[in-house]
Write a protein that holds these residues in place. Structure first.
Motif, short mmCIF file in Angstrom:
data_model
loop_
_atom_site.label_atom_id
_atom_site.label_comp_id
_atom_site.label_asym_id
_atom_site.label_seq_id
_atom_site.Cartn_x
_atom_site.Cartn_y
_atom_site.Cartn_z
N LYS A 136 0.59 -0.89 -0.13
CA LYS A 136 -0.20 -0.28 -0.32
C LYS A 136 0.91 1.65 0.18
CE LYS A 136 -4.29 -1.78 2.10
NZ LYS A 136 -5.39 -1.97 3.59
N LEU A 137 1.86 0.97 0.85
CA LEU A 137 2.23 2.78 0.77
C LEU A 137 3.51 2.55 -0.99
CD1 LEU A 137 4.59 2.04 4.60
CD2 LEU A 137 2.82 4.59 3.30
N PHE A 138 4.43 1.65 -1.61
CA PHE A 138 5.43 1.72 -2.42
C PHE A 138 4.57 0.79 -3.30
CE2 PHE A 138 8.07 1.87 1.26
CZ PHE A 138 8.47 2.68 1.84
N LYS A 149 -15.89 -2.49 12.83
CA LYS A 149 -15.78 -3.17 11.36
C LYS A 149 -14.70 -3.23 10.34
CE LYS A 149 -20.85 -3.32 11.50
NZ LYS A 149 -22.00 -3.26 10.76
N GLU A 150 -14.00 -2.22 10.79
CA GLU A 150 -12.29 -1.50 10.02
C GLU A 150 -11.39 -3.10 10.12
OE1 GLU A 150 -12.45 1.24 7.87
OE2 GLU A 150 -14.00 1.49 8.07
N ALA A 151 -11.13 -3.34 9.06
CA ALA A 151 -9.78 -4.45 8.95
C ALA A 151 -9.14 -3.22 10.04
CB ALA A 151 -9.60 -4.75 7.69
N VAL A 152 -8.28 -2.22 9.61
CA VAL A 152 -7.30 -1.58 10.30
C VAL A 152 -7.55 -0.51 11.26
CG1 VAL A 152 -4.59 -0.71 10.10
CG2 VAL A 152 -5.88 -2.52 8.60
N PRO A 153 -8.40 -0.51 12.24
CA PRO A 153 -9.06 0.43 13.47
C PRO A 153 -7.66 1.38 12.75
CG PRO A 153 -9.19 -1.50 14.12
CD PRO A 153 -8.63 -2.38 12.92
N ALA A 154 -6.80 1.19 13.22
CA ALA A 154 -5.75 2.53 13.66
C ALA A 154 -5.28 3.39 12.23
CB ALA A 154 -4.50 1.84 13.60
N LEU A 155 -5.36 3.12 10.59
CA LEU A 155 -5.86 3.89 10.18
C LEU A 155 -6.64 4.63 10.11
CD1 LEU A 155 -4.21 1.62 6.62
CD2 LEU A 155 -2.89 3.82 7.97
N PHE A 156 -8.09 4.17 10.75
CA PHE A 156 -9.29 5.32 10.46
C PHE A 156 -9.47 6.64 11.23
CE2 PHE A 156 -13.74 5.92 11.90
CZ PHE A 156 -14.27 5.87 10.90
N VAL A 157 -8.65 6.08 12.24
CA VAL A 157 -8.15 6.71 13.55
C VAL A 157 -7.77 8.24 13.00
CG1 VAL A 157 -6.91 7.58 15.61
CG2 VAL A 157 -8.56 5.87 16.05
N TRP A 172 0.42 12.69 7.28
CA TRP A 172 2.01 11.70 7.32
C TRP A 172 1.48 11.37 8.47
CZ3 TRP A 172 3.62 12.36 13.04
CH2 TRP A 172 2.62 13.12 13.76
N MET A 173 0.62 10.88 9.19
CA MET A 173 -0.13 10.04 10.56
C MET A 173 0.00 8.54 9.72
SD MET A 173 -1.62 11.60 13.60
CE MET A 173 -0.63 12.67 14.67
N THR A 174 -0.62 8.37 8.20
CA THR A 174 -1.22 7.56 7.55
C THR A 174 0.05 6.35 7.49
OG1 THR A 174 -2.95 8.35 7.08
CG2 THR A 174 -2.23 6.88 5.82
N THR A 175 1.34 7.38 7.39
CA THR A 175 2.26 7.01 6.87
C THR A 175 2.97 6.61 8.21
OG1 THR A 175 3.10 8.34 5.23
CG2 THR A 175 4.35 7.78 6.01
N CYS A 228 4.16 1.84 11.91
CA CYS A 228 4.96 1.05 13.13
C CYS A 228 4.30 -0.51 12.86
CB CYS A 228 3.89 2.12 14.24
SG CYS A 228 3.87 3.90 14.63
N ILE A 229 3.23 -0.64 12.41
CA ILE A 229 2.67 -1.75 11.52
C ILE A 229 3.48 -2.86 11.43
CG2 ILE A 229 0.44 -2.87 10.89
CD1 ILE A 229 -1.01 -0.47 10.72
N VAL A 230 4.39 -2.78 10.12
CA VAL A 230 5.53 -3.32 9.45
C VAL A 230 6.30 -2.96 10.32
CG1 VAL A 230 7.35 -3.00 8.46
CG2 VAL A 230 5.30 -2.05 7.43
#
Length: 392
Positions: A115-117, A259-267, A276-279, A284-286
């Motif tokens: 998703k990032l690269f 119901k989100e697969a990645v709740p942290a991304l939703f936040v 920049w927080m999405t990155t 952090c996840i990686v």
């Protein structure tokens, strides 16, 4: 390393960096085990970490007392007279956890990097496998040093991501907690205290599966006082980050975040902060996925090194230790990488709940009984004390 970082702090940070995997970093585990249950789940992260902390302490006492730092030798001391059937079952459980959790690390990290690269999933998982391999062949000292760096980075990042959202949305957090209590916000659990407690206990016992990967680090804490510091600090650090994630996600409970697969991304996409927080959360996840993979693979590598050198004298074992470490790490990383190619995250997620209660019966209860002196066998625990040096 003790001259710079005390042994007890190193152990606490290894525990945190190992616990902080892709599932934790993404927020998915916090939702599945806590937020999707009764409002009393607010107490359960502390319950989970207390259970794991008690098991970690008693496990490391056994490891240091008998100088058994690979999980096979350690399990023989744990089970004593019933080891003839309990030890093989335990080894199956440990290797199942290694396979599943490390495959999750590869798959989660590979997906986020894509998703990032925009790079291919297979190439990403190969890169993660290579990183894990490098860290696991250079011994427990490097694993502890890397855990310190990774832990500091992750703690700072999680504070940066969640604390502003918790402060800004605090009234909403309180409102959403009341809505869960009243049933206005639906959860997938039964909505009872017993259900919340059961899932909290299962989370704690589930993560006890990885104790076999932690006991090698008991070597830097040769006394009970040091171990108590390690476990106390470990409980505080893990609880702090779990509650940051819990309340950060709870702020968006009324927006369907469960119901989100990645709740942290939703936040980070809907809360305070910028793009920049999405990155940052992706990194952090990686990193969390890799740190878990390193700890689990290294713990099992130590077991295979002992197996490879079982017929060698001490001098030959020392001479071939690096070769044996490289061979063991290669085998484990390749197998886990191959499993990750099947995309087993949904299957693994369903299996985690079952592993929690299996571990409770097979591992958590025996460890606690042994630690409390309620279960002894004449050939090991009776009359022996932890070999001590002065506390750090």
């Amino acid at each position: 390393m003790n001259k710079i970082i005390p042994g007890y702090l190193a152990i606490a940070l290894v525990w945190f960096s190992s616990h902080f995997g892709g599932g934790f970093a993404s927020g998915r585990q916090i939702v599945a085990f806590y937020l999707n249950h009764d409002w009393t789940s607010i107490f359960m992260p502390a319950v989970s970490m207390f259970i794991m902390g008690i098991c970690m302490y008693y496990s490391m006492v056994i490891a240091a007392r008998f100088k058994v730092y690979d999980y096979s030798s350690w399990s023989k001391k744990l089970y004593g007279g019933i080891g003839f059937f309990a030890v093989p079952i335990y080894e199956i459980l440990v290797n199942a956890v290694l396979l599943l959790a490390t495959a999750v690390a590869f798959a989660t990290g590979g997906t986020i990097l894509t998703k990032l690269f925009g790079t291919s999933y297979m190439m990403n998982t190969f890169f993660i496998a290579a990183v894990i391999f490098v860290f696991t062949i250079y011994g427990s000292e490097l694993v502890r040093k890397s855990a310190v760096v990774v832990s500091v980075m992750l703690i700072a990042s999680m504070l940066l991501i969640y604390l502003p959202n918790i402060i800004h949305y605090f009234p909403k957090i309180v409102q959403n907690l009341k809505a869960i209590k009243s049933g206005e916000i639906a959860v997938s659990g039964s909505g009872s205290f017993a259900d919340a407690l059961w899932w909290g206990v299962k989370y704690g016992t589930l993560h006890c599966c990885a104790i076999g990967a932690y006991i090698v680090h008991a070597q830097v804490c040769p006394n009970k006082a040091c171990l108590r510091k390690a476990i106390g600090i470990g409980i505080l650090i893990n609880c702090l980050i779990m509650y940051l994630t819990y309340f950060g996600i709870l702020a968006f409970a009324d927006q369907g975040i469960f119901k989100e697969a990645v709740p942290a991304l939703f936040v980070v996409m809907h809360g305070q902060g910028g793009a920049w927080m999405t990155t940052l959360i992706s990194v952090c996840i990686v990193v969390g996925a890799v740190s878990t993979g390193v700890a689990l693979v290294f713990g099992t590598t130590n077991r295979l090194v002992v197996l490879f050198g079982r017929n060698l004298d001490e001098a030959e074992k020392v001479r071939k230790q690096r070769v044996h470490s490289m061979a063991a790490s290669s085998i484990l990383v390749v197998i886990c990488w191959m499993v990750a190619q099947f995309g087993l995250i949904p299957l693994i997620g369903k299996g985690y709940g079952s592993m929690g209660w299996v571990t409770m019966i097979l591992l958590t209860i025996p460890i606690v009984l042994r630690g409390l002196g309620l279960w002894r066998f004449s050939e090991d625990m009776a009359g022996k004390e932890l070999c001590v040096e002065e506390a750090d």
